[in-house]
Structures are given as C-alpha cells and as structure tokens.
Design a protein around this motif. Structure first.
Motif, PDB file in Angstrom:
ATOM      1  N   THR A  26       0.824  -1.205   0.000  1.00 19.49           N
ATOM      2  CA  THR A  26       0.000   0.000   0.000  1.00 19.49           C
ATOM      3  C   THR A  26       0.860   1.257   0.000  1.00 19.49           C
ATOM      4  O   THR A  26       1.979   1.278   0.517  1.00 19.49           O
ATOM      5  CB  THR A  26      -0.923   0.044   1.237  1.00 19.49           C
ATOM      6  N   PHE A  27       0.291   2.288  -0.597  1.00 21.48           N
ATOM      7  CA  PHE A  27       0.874   3.638  -0.529  1.00 21.48           C
ATOM      8  C   PHE A  27      -0.211   4.635  -0.901  1.00 21.48           C
ATOM      9  O   PHE A  27      -0.674   4.683  -2.040  1.00 21.48           O
ATOM     10  CB  PHE A  27       2.063   3.788  -1.468  1.00 21.48           C
ATOM     11  N   ASN A  28      -0.657   5.407   0.086  1.00 20.17           N
ATOM     12  CA  ASN A  28      -1.713   6.405  -0.123  1.00 20.17           C
ATOM     13  C   ASN A  28      -2.897   5.813  -0.886  1.00 20.17           C
ATOM     14  O   ASN A  28      -3.392   6.387  -1.851  1.00 20.17           O
ATOM     15  CB  ASN A  28      -1.157   7.624  -0.848  1.00 20.17           C
ATOM     16  N   GLY A  29      -3.358   4.660  -0.406  1.00 17.05           N
ATOM     17  CA  GLY A  29      -4.441   3.955  -1.096  1.00 17.05           C
ATOM     18  C   GLY A  29      -5.770   4.008  -0.380  1.00 17.05           C
ATOM     19  O   GLY A  29      -6.629   3.151  -0.620  1.00 17.05           O
ATOM     20  N   VAL A  51      -0.371 -10.010   4.672  1.00 17.76           N
ATOM     21  CA  VAL A  51       0.756  -9.221   5.172  1.00 17.76           C
ATOM     22  C   VAL A  51       0.761  -7.931   4.355  1.00 17.76           C
ATOM     23  O   VAL A  51       1.001  -7.954   3.144  1.00 17.76           O
ATOM     24  CB  VAL A  51       2.097  -9.948   5.026  1.00 17.76           C
ATOM     25  N   ALA A  52       0.445  -6.822   5.008  1.00 18.62           N
ATOM     26  CA  ALA A  52       0.366  -5.521   4.342  1.00 18.62           C
ATOM     27  C   ALA A  52       1.635  -4.728   4.620  1.00 18.62           C
ATOM     28  O   ALA A  52       1.988  -4.487   5.783  1.00 18.62           O
ATOM     29  CB  ALA A  52      -0.853  -4.745   4.824  1.00 18.62           C
ATOM     30  N   LEU A  65      -6.192   0.006   7.462  1.00 18.82           N
ATOM     31  CA  LEU A  65      -5.588  -1.298   7.738  1.00 18.82           C
ATOM     32  C   LEU A  65      -5.774  -1.685   9.209  1.00 18.82           C
ATOM     33  O   LEU A  65      -6.120  -2.830   9.534  1.00 18.82           O
ATOM     34  CB  LEU A  65      -4.102  -1.273   7.391  1.00 18.82           C
ATOM     35  N   GLN A  66      -5.547  -0.742  10.089  1.00 14.66           N
ATOM     36  CA  GLN A  66      -5.672  -1.025  11.518  1.00 14.66           C
ATOM     37  C   GLN A  66      -7.114  -1.326  11.914  1.00 14.66           C
ATOM     38  O   GLN A  66      -7.366  -2.170  12.791  1.00 14.66           O
ATOM     39  CB  GLN A  66      -5.125   0.157  12.325  1.00 14.66           C
ATOM     40  N   LYS A  76      -4.930 -12.541  11.175  1.00 14.15           N
ATOM     41  CA  LYS A  76      -5.476 -12.504   9.814  1.00 14.15           C
ATOM     42  C   LYS A  76      -4.854 -11.382   8.988  1.00 14.15           C
ATOM     43  O   LYS A  76      -4.732 -11.497   7.769  1.00 14.15           O
ATOM     44  CB  LYS A  76      -6.995 -12.308   9.879  1.00 14.15           C
ATOM     45  N   LEU A  77      -4.456 -10.308   9.639  1.00 11.97           N
ATOM     46  CA  LEU A  77      -3.849  -9.162   8.948  1.00 11.97           C
ATOM     47  C   LEU A  77      -2.668  -8.645   9.761  1.00 11.97           C
ATOM     48  O   LEU A  77      -2.832  -8.246  10.916  1.00 11.97           O
ATOM     49  CB  LEU A  77      -4.875  -8.045   8.734  1.00 11.97           C
TER      50      LEU A  77
END
Length: 322
Positions: A26-29, A51-52, A65-66, A76-77
């Motif tokens: 991810t990046f500014n998504g 895994v992010a 995400l959090q 799970k994440l």
C-alpha cells in the motif's frame, strides 16, 4: 466488514485447505483500500492471511488497515513498514521474506476488487498441475473497470504459450493476478532483493528461466481499476499501445532490459541449461551491430504475445532499443 454469500464452485480440486499468504502493498491507497479488503474477506477460499507492507502513506491508509486488523481474527492481517523504494521493492521485500510461511502466495494491489472465487480457482489450478518442488506460477487476464467499478474492457487475450523466450521481452500478466507455490517463493527468496523494473515481470522471468511452469488463465478474476492514481494502467487501447511504443523509442525498454540482464547475470545459476544458453545470447544483443542483433533475435526465438508487440520488438531491435 462486508456480508458475503459464498457460491459453490466446481472446478479444480483443492485438498487439505492450503494456507495462502496474501502479499499486499500500500501507498496512499485510502480511497479504494476498504473495497479491496472487503473482497478478500469474501473469498470462497477462506484459509488465508494478509501481510500488508505500507510504503509511508500520508493519507488514511494505515488507519483503514488497523481498523480491519481489529475487526478480523488475530493473525489474519499483519501490518509492516515498507522499504520506501517504490512498488517493486515493496513487493519484493514481502516475496523475499523467508519468515512469511504459507503453502501458496498471492500478490495483491490496494485498489482492485477480487472476484469471490479468485483464490479458489487459482489454488485448484496449481494443485491440479504443479509438480513436486517445481516452481509454478498462476496468472491471467484482468477485467478493467472505472473508479466506480463499471466494466470498461479487458486486458489483451494472449494465445502463445508462456516461456522464458517470451519472458525476456515481455511481462505476460499483472502481479495482481499472480498466485504461486512454495517452490516459486523459495526461488525468488534465493534471487534476493535485486534492482529490477517490476516484481511481476521478474517472477515470470525467474519461474520460466528455472524450468518452472506458468499457467495463463484466459478468464479474469480481478476488477482492475483504471484511475489517475494507478501506478500501472491498462494496456489494451490504441493510446496505451502508442504510449508503449514511444517508451521503446525513448529507451525505457532498453533500460528495463539492462536491469533484468544485470540481475540475471548475478543469479545465472538459477537458470536451467537451455535457458542459460538463450540468456547468454540475449545478454549480448545490446552490444551487437544491427545484423547480429536480428540474428540473435532469431536464434533465441524471442517473441511477444501480440502482432503489435512483435512489430515493436523488431523496431526496438533494429534501433538498438532492446
């Protein structure tokens, strides 16, 4: 969280409920990330974890995400910080990490939407076709959609078989379609973090170059958003093809090939015998005269998947832009 209705899908057999590691970068998504995570939650194959790797987002990406991490079951994440060296190195930082252990692995972009059966179909294909300890890569077409998920086309339908002779001059599929087995993961770990143009092209090169197998699915299970913020857009329009040809003329393709060649030189032991010979010839193409370049093109049997691509390949060879 999204309520999901799972359909019965009868295709390839998937045995013993394999564990899938979904490698998300991810990046500014923030704008589209929640929809992607919801589509992961709706997969008919449910034994997976994410895994992010966030590459320094300054929007609400980490908060989203959090939020999902808190809602989903523990483990799970997982969220980690990326290397902040671009999307390719971010994905490679995950793919090359030996501590991420699973039966299969899937690259995941932040702004797509997966069809519910995406993992089920890919895993069934791999389980049915893979050979023990041989790298196997599943990939395929994508369905183009607008920002609002309205259909607007599909990626090109490729008909020639995937091979190292194709991989040297073309990336056959987007990383967002790729699911690969443990042998492929070990292969990319062995190669390590190298300076290559794209993680998906590099994986295609490695798997075919090592003598592994690649399956290209003619059916797409990814809704691939076409929007201004996308790092890599669709490639099926006349404008996109013209843009690629311009890049070839400007030397971008030659620079990408130089990076791939330099990386393969460092890891030449990963290539199988016949592919090692093909690469030996290909690595000389940039320093040869025009007639020798054309001969090398023929001797190596290099090809692209479309008529336009083949024309651009010969143009690049004549002009020493390959």
């Amino acid at each position: 969280m999204k309520s999901c209705i799972h359909k019965n899908i009868n295709s390839y057999p998937v045995c013993d409920t394999p564990l899938v590691a979904i490698l998300l970068c991810t990046f500014n998504g923030a704008r589209f990330l929640a929809e992607q995570l919801n589509s992961l939650e709706c997969q008919t194959h449910q034994r997976w974890f994410v895994v992010a790797s966030d590459d320094g987002s300054t929007d609400q990406t980490l908060e989203i995400l959090q939020k999902f991490q808190a809602q989903w079951p523990a483990g799970k994440l997982m969220i980690r910080s990326g290397p902040q060296k671009g999307f390719c190195q971010n994905f490679l930082s995950l793919a090359c990490d030996p501590e991420i252990e699973a039966d299969y692995y899937a690259f995941c972009d932040q702004d797509d939407v997966w069809s519910p059966e995406k993992l089920f179909i890919a895993l069934g294909n791999i389980a049915f076709n893979q050979q023990q300890n041989i790298p196997y890569l599943y990939c395929g077409r994508t369905n183009y959609v607008t920002e609002n998920l309205n259909p607007c086309g599909s990626s090109p339908l490729f008909v020639f078989p995937p091979s190292f002779r194709n991989a040297l001059v073309q990336s056959i599929a987007g990383g967002n379609t790729m699911v690969f087995n443990l042998a492929s993961k070990r292969l990319i770990e062995n190669a390590g973090l190298l300076d290559v143009p794209s993680h998906d092209w590099w994986l295609y090169i490695l798997v075919t170059g090592s003598g592994g197998d690649v399956y290209y699915d003619k059916v797409g299970y990814i809704s691939y958003r076409q929007h201004k913020g996308a790092l890599v857009g669709g490639n099926n329009s006349f404008f996109a093809r013209a843009k690629r040809l311009i890049r070839v003329m400007q030397g971008h393709f030659r620079n990408w090939n130089k990076k791939n060649i330099a990386a393969l030189v460092r890891k030449s032991e990963l290539l199988s015998g016949s592919n090692s010979e093909v690469f030996s010839w290909f690595s000389k193409i940039g320093t040869s005269n025009m007639m020798d370049r054309l001969r090398i093109l023929g001797v190596c049997g290099l090809y692209r998947q479309t008529r336009f691509g083949t024309i651009s390949l010969y143009i690049a060879t004549v002009l020493n832009k390959l």
